[in-house]
Design a protein around this motif. Structure first.
Motif, mmCIF file in Angstrom:
data_model
loop_
_atom_site.group_PDB
_atom_site.id
_atom_site.type_symbol
_atom_site.label_atom_id
_atom_site.label_comp_id
_atom_site.label_asym_id
_atom_site.label_seq_id
_atom_site.Cartn_x
_atom_site.Cartn_y
_atom_site.Cartn_z
ATOM 1 N N ASN A 202 40.509 38.544 36.726
ATOM 2 C CA ASN A 202 41.423 39.529 37.349
ATOM 3 C C ASN A 202 41.907 39.121 38.692
ATOM 4 O O ASN A 202 43.026 39.687 39.168
ATOM 5 C CB ASN A 202 40.585 40.861 37.222
ATOM 6 N N GLY A 203 41.423 38.164 39.278
ATOM 7 C CA GLY A 203 41.783 37.706 40.649
ATOM 8 C C GLY A 203 43.169 36.938 40.558
ATOM 9 O O GLY A 203 44.041 37.078 41.493
ATOM 10 N N VAL A 204 43.458 36.460 39.337
ATOM 11 C CA VAL A 204 44.810 35.886 39.303
ATOM 12 C C VAL A 204 45.974 36.737 39.288
ATOM 13 O O VAL A 204 47.144 36.883 39.899
ATOM 14 C CB VAL A 204 44.761 34.977 38.019
ATOM 15 N N ARG A 205 45.503 38.154 38.535
ATOM 16 C CA ARG A 205 46.681 38.984 38.464
ATOM 17 C C ARG A 205 46.707 39.617 39.965
ATOM 18 O O ARG A 205 47.969 39.934 40.501
ATOM 19 C CB ARG A 205 45.941 40.226 37.533
ATOM 20 N N VAL A 206 45.522 39.845 40.676
ATOM 21 C CA VAL A 206 45.740 40.469 42.007
ATOM 22 C C VAL A 206 46.404 39.233 42.928
ATOM 23 O O VAL A 206 47.363 40.092 43.751
ATOM 24 C CB VAL A 206 44.435 40.693 42.578
ATOM 25 N N CYS A 207 46.231 38.226 42.765
ATOM 26 C CA CYS A 207 46.910 37.200 43.632
ATOM 27 C C CYS A 207 48.403 37.076 43.267
ATOM 28 O O CYS A 207 49.247 36.859 44.036
ATOM 29 C CB CYS A 207 46.089 35.675 43.415
ATOM 30 N N ARG B 285 41.144 40.846 32.368
ATOM 31 C CA ARG B 285 39.813 41.313 32.237
ATOM 32 C C ARG B 285 38.864 41.191 30.934
ATOM 33 O O ARG B 285 37.870 41.527 30.797
ATOM 34 C CB ARG B 285 39.652 43.051 32.627
#
Length: 196
Positions: free
Chosen positions: A141-146, A192
């Motif tokens: 999910n960090g890739v999506r947020v970034c 996720r």
């Protein structure tokens, strides 16, 4: 007292049927006494509970990944344009008649520093975009947020690049679409999903 007397405290134990025979079956109890959800049949998987995430990258997420790659490519082109301007800086200043005057050369050096800053910024944006692009298949999910944060900053960088072959306008449009596509539920489910 004998064993057969009806009032005997030592009488025969009451006869109870074995569990499961003669009584209606109760559904399994869930949390708080509510019945548990029935098992669901999924195509190709038999009975059980639904999978936690999609097995294949959704189309909208793939589109966000491709747009992210185009934004990174635009930043590479912008960095090349700034690099060309930097390589020809001294010749351009000579043709403009800026050499010889100390005050004019100071402003020319300041302009050269601004070009170096924008060149560095475009190169960093290109590298970050490529790193995010490569993380879409296996990232969390960090890739999506970034990606959303990167696209937000790309809108700002697009404003500064409006004069370069309208690449800035293309960057801004694609960055807005990346934000929208990465924020969709199907993209969130993709990032996720459990990884085994």
């Amino acid at each position: 007292m004998s064993f057969g007397e009806p009032n005997s405290p030592y009488g025969p134990p009451p006869q109870q049927p074995a569990p499961g025979y003669g009584y209606p079956q109760q559904p399994p109890q869930g949390y708080g006494g509510y019945p548990a959800a029935p098992p669901v049949q999924h195509p190709g998987m038999g009975y059980g509970y639904p999978p936690a995430g999609p097995a294949q990258m959704p189309g909208i997420t793939r589109a966000a990944q491709i747009m992210l790659g185009v934004i990174a490519l635009c930043h590479i082109v912008i960095a090349a344009v700034y690099g060309d301007a930097l390589a020809n800086w001294d010749q351009t200043m000579l043709e403009a008649g800026i050499t010889g005057d100390a005050e004019a050369e100071r402003y020319a050096d300041l302009g050269k520093g601004v070009v170096v800053f924008f060149l560095s910024l475009a190169a960093v944006f290109a590298i970050l975009g490529l790193v995010l692009l490569l993380q879409y298949a296996k990232g969390g999910n960090g890739v999506r947020v970034c990606s959303i944060v990167y696209a937000s900053f790309a809108i700002v960088s697009g404003i500064f690049a409006l004069g370069i072959y309208l690449l800035g306008l293309l960057i801004m449009i694609l960055a807005i679409l990346v934000i929208i596509f990465a924020a969709k539920r199907s993209s969130a489910e993709w990032f996720r999903r459990p990884r085994y």
